[in-house]
Design a protein around this motif. Structure first.
Motif, PDB file in Angstrom:
ATOM      1  N   ASN A  87     -68.542 -74.210 -65.057  1.00 23.59           N
ATOM      2  CA  ASN A  87     -67.949 -74.739 -63.824  1.00 23.59           C
ATOM      3  C   ASN A  87     -68.243 -73.839 -62.628  1.00 23.59           C
ATOM      4  N   HIS A  88     -69.089 -72.829 -62.844  1.00 17.64           N
ATOM      5  CA  HIS A  88     -69.508 -71.921 -61.774  1.00 17.64           C
ATOM      6  C   HIS A  88     -70.860 -72.406 -61.248  1.00 17.64           C
ATOM      7  N   ILE A  89     -70.911 -72.714 -59.968  1.00 12.70           N
ATOM      8  CA  ILE A  89     -72.132 -73.197 -59.338  1.00 12.70           C
ATOM      9  C   ILE A  89     -72.723 -72.088 -58.472  1.00 12.70           C
ATOM     10  N   VAL A  90     -74.005 -71.780 -58.668  1.00 10.82           N
ATOM     11  CA  VAL A  90     -74.695 -70.807 -57.832  1.00 10.82           C
ATOM     12  C   VAL A  90     -75.688 -71.545 -56.936  1.00 10.82           C
ATOM     13  N   ILE A  91     -75.458 -71.488 -55.645  1.00 11.20           N
ATOM     14  CA  ILE A  91     -76.346 -72.116 -54.670  1.00 11.20           C
ATOM     15  C   ILE A  91     -77.270 -71.030 -54.140  1.00 11.20           C
ATOM     16  N   THR A  92     -78.557 -71.166 -54.433  1.00 11.75           N
ATOM     17  CA  THR A  92     -79.502 -70.099 -54.138  1.00 11.75           C
ATOM     18  C   THR A  92     -80.786 -70.693 -53.580  1.00 11.75           C
ATOM     19  N   GLY A  93     -81.813 -69.893 -53.475  1.00 11.33           N
ATOM     20  CA  GLY A  93     -83.026 -70.424 -52.858  1.00 11.33           C
ATOM     21  C   GLY A  93     -84.274 -69.668 -53.231  1.00 11.33           C
ATOM     22  N   GLY A  94     -85.215 -69.746 -52.251  1.00 12.38           N
ATOM     23  CA  GLY A  94     -85.094 -70.256 -50.894  1.00 12.38           C
ATOM     24  C   GLY A  94     -83.948 -69.613 -50.100  1.00 12.38           C
ATOM     25  N   GLU A  95     -83.662 -70.245 -48.994  1.00 10.29           N
ATOM     26  CA  GLU A  95     -82.541 -69.824 -48.157  1.00 10.29           C
ATOM     27  C   GLU A  95     -81.637 -71.016 -47.894  1.00 10.29           C
ATOM     28  N   PRO A  96     -80.585 -71.192 -48.725  1.00  8.69           N
ATOM     29  CA  PRO A  96     -79.710 -72.362 -48.582  1.00  8.69           C
ATOM     30  C   PRO A  96     -78.928 -72.405 -47.276  1.00  8.69           C
ATOM     31  N   SER A  97     -78.711 -71.257 -46.635  1.00  5.16           N
ATOM     32  CA  SER A  97     -77.913 -71.248 -45.402  1.00  5.16           C
ATOM     33  C   SER A  97     -78.656 -71.813 -44.202  1.00  5.16           C
ATOM     34  N   MET A  98     -79.892 -72.243 -44.400  1.00  6.50           N
ATOM     35  CA  MET A  98     -80.587 -72.995 -43.359  1.00  6.50           C
ATOM     36  C   MET A  98     -79.953 -74.374 -43.188  1.00  6.50           C
ATOM     37  N   HIS A  99     -79.052 -74.737 -44.118  1.00 11.96           N
ATOM     38  CA  HIS A  99     -78.439 -76.071 -44.121  1.00 11.96           C
ATOM     39  C   HIS A  99     -76.918 -75.953 -44.042  1.00 11.96           C
ATOM     40  N   ASP A 100     -76.287 -77.014 -43.609  1.00  5.80           N
ATOM     41  CA  ASP A 100     -74.832 -77.099 -43.599  1.00  5.80           C
ATOM     42  C   ASP A 100     -74.379 -77.391 -45.030  1.00  5.80           C
ATOM     43  N   LEU A 101     -73.796 -76.414 -45.679  1.00 10.37           N
ATOM     44  CA  LEU A 101     -73.409 -76.538 -47.077  1.00 10.37           C
ATOM     45  C   LEU A 101     -71.966 -76.984 -47.267  1.00 10.37           C
ATOM     46  N   ARG A 102     -71.276 -77.274 -46.173  1.00 13.93           N
ATOM     47  CA  ARG A 102     -69.885 -77.704 -46.308  1.00 13.93           C
ATOM     48  C   ARG A 102     -69.737 -78.998 -47.097  1.00 13.93           C
ATOM     49  N   PRO A 103     -70.542 -80.041 -46.831  1.00  4.36           N
ATOM     50  CA  PRO A 103     -70.393 -81.260 -47.631  1.00  4.36           C
ATOM     51  C   PRO A 103     -70.608 -81.022 -49.130  1.00  4.36           C
ATOM     52  N   LEU A 104     -71.598 -80.212 -49.478  1.00  2.00           N
ATOM     53  CA  LEU A 104     -71.909 -79.962 -50.890  1.00  2.00           C
ATOM     54  C   LEU A 104     -70.833 -79.123 -51.561  1.00  2.00           C
ATOM     55  N   THR A 105     -70.439 -78.017 -50.948  1.00  2.12           N
ATOM     56  CA  THR A 105     -69.469 -77.127 -51.588  1.00  2.12           C
ATOM     57  C   THR A 105     -68.087 -77.763 -51.687  1.00  2.12           C
ATOM     58  N   ILE A 106     -67.674 -78.463 -50.658  1.00  5.56           N
ATOM     59  CA  ILE A 106     -66.373 -79.127 -50.703  1.00  5.56           C
ATOM     60  C   ILE A 106     -66.367 -80.233 -51.749  1.00  5.56           C
ATOM     61  N   PHE A 107     -67.450 -80.980 -51.832  1.00  6.75           N
ATOM     62  CA  PHE A 107     -67.571 -82.064 -52.825  1.00  6.75           C
ATOM     63  C   PHE A 107     -67.518 -81.496 -54.247  1.00  6.75           C
ATOM     64  N   LEU A 108     -68.248 -80.428 -54.489  1.00  4.70           N
ATOM     65  CA  LEU A 108     -68.264 -79.841 -55.828  1.00  4.70           C
ATOM     66  C   LEU A 108     -66.903 -79.259 -56.193  1.00  4.70           C
ATOM     67  N   GLU A 109     -66.227 -78.653 -55.228  1.00  2.00           N
ATOM     68  CA  GLU A 109     -64.885 -78.120 -55.486  1.00  2.00           C
ATOM     69  C   GLU A 109     -63.908 -79.228 -55.851  1.00  2.00           C
ATOM     70  N   LYS A 110     -64.005 -80.341 -55.165  1.00  2.00           N
ATOM     71  CA  LYS A 110     -63.118 -81.467 -55.457  1.00  2.00           C
ATOM     72  C   LYS A 110     -63.340 -82.022 -56.855  1.00  2.00           C
ATOM     73  N   ASN A 111     -64.507 -81.724 -57.410  1.00  2.25           N
ATOM     74  CA  ASN A 111     -64.834 -82.200 -58.755  1.00  2.25           C
ATOM     75  C   ASN A 111     -64.745 -81.088 -59.801  1.00  2.25           C
ATOM     76  N   GLY A 112     -63.999 -80.031 -59.479  1.00  2.00           N
ATOM     77  CA  GLY A 112     -63.650 -79.033 -60.475  1.00  2.00           C
ATOM     78  C   GLY A 112     -64.551 -77.825 -60.593  1.00  2.00           C
ATOM     79  N   PHE A 113     -65.466 -77.643 -59.650  1.00  2.00           N
ATOM     80  CA  PHE A 113     -66.400 -76.531 -59.723  1.00  2.00           C
ATOM     81  C   PHE A 113     -66.033 -75.434 -58.726  1.00  2.00           C
ATOM     82  N   TYR A 114     -66.499 -74.230 -59.021  1.00  2.00           N
ATOM     83  CA  TYR A 114     -66.327 -73.075 -58.133  1.00  2.00           C
ATOM     84  C   TYR A 114     -67.711 -72.669 -57.645  1.00  2.00           C
ATOM     85  N   CYS A 115     -67.891 -72.542 -56.343  1.00  2.00           N
ATOM     86  CA  CYS A 115     -69.211 -72.316 -55.767  1.00  2.00           C
ATOM     87  C   CYS A 115     -69.431 -70.867 -55.362  1.00  2.00           C
ATOM     88  N   GLN A 116     -70.642 -70.416 -55.592  1.00  2.00           N
ATOM     89  CA  GLN A 116     -71.108 -69.115 -55.111  1.00  2.00           C
ATOM     90  C   GLN A 116     -72.386 -69.342 -54.320  1.00  2.00           C
TER      91      GLN A 116
END
Length: 223
Positions: A87-116
């Motif tokens: 349930n641990h999600i690692v968002i990596t790259g590349g450089e992911p912060s080139m994008h707005d990650l709020r929709p992805l991280t909030i969506f994954l959290e609502k579905n039971g995941f913890y984001c890094q």
């Protein structure tokens, strides 16, 4: 929101504070930072002629610069279909912060995941408040892509790559400029598992009560 994704896979987190934790990795395509020691240079360019479908990134037998645009629901459905237990999600790259990650991280959290989020900090960080942010500062680049102070302030962990004692001196100067009381983790990581750099990291971790990050996935020969 569509994100350029190079791969999604299940493994152990090999670096930093969460070393050894089972995780689902979402690797982004595209990076303008250009670190000379980067081990994922195939993610740097987002070439239009390398854009594929979901199956193209899931069926890779080796790393490549093939990527696909995926939305949040497709990312989630892929994880569910794979039946990965982490349930641990690692968002990596590349450089992911080139994008707005709020929709992805909030969506994954609502579905039971913890984001890094793993980022160079050279772009403004836009993710959920609960996301654990690991910033690897880029302080000696010849380009204009420098780590932003506001990214360092947002960080929960500063994972710093070390090659020599000079790197420790540079890090000390950086930390003096962060004027807050946040109890963030400082992780030292020897570049390319170099033995001299590793000993420098061990010495300084013991002296300063910092954490050693040794890239265990390299030693275990896993992704």
């Amino acid at each position: 929101m569509l994100y350029p994704i190079n791969e999604i896979f299940h493994s152990l987190q090999g670096e930093g504070f969460y070393s050894g934790v089972p995780a689902i990795f979402i690797r982004f395509q595209g990076c303008s930072v250009g670190c000379q020691w980067c081990d994922t240079k195939y993610t740097w360019k987002q070439l239009s002629n390398k854009m594929g479908l979901l199956k193209d990134i899931l069926l890779k037998s080796k790393v490549s610069n093939i990527w696909s645009y995926l939305d949040c629901m497709t990312v989630l459905s892929t994880i569910v279909q794979k039946e990965w237990n982490a349930n641990h999600i690692v968002i990596t790259g590349g450089e992911p912060s080139m994008h707005d990650l709020r929709p992805l991280t909030i969506f994954l959290e609502k579905n039971g995941f913890y984001c890094q989020l793993e980022t160079s900090g050279t772009y403004a960080i836009n993710c959920s408040e609960k996301t654990w942010v690991t910033v690897s500062p880029k302080l000696d680049l010849k380009s204009d892509n420098k780590t932003l102070m506001k990214s360092l302030i947002r960080s929960d962990e500063i994972k710093y790559l070390v090659n020599s004692e000079l790197d420790i001196e540079i890090l000390d100067k950086l930390l003096l400029n962060i004027n807050d009381d946040k109890k963030r983790i400082i992780s030292l990581q020897p570049i390319s598992c170099n033995s001299i750099a590793t000993n420098i990291c061990i010495k300084n971790c013991l002296a300063r009560n910092w954490k050693l990050s040794i890239q265990i996935h390299r030693y275990l020969n896993i992704r």
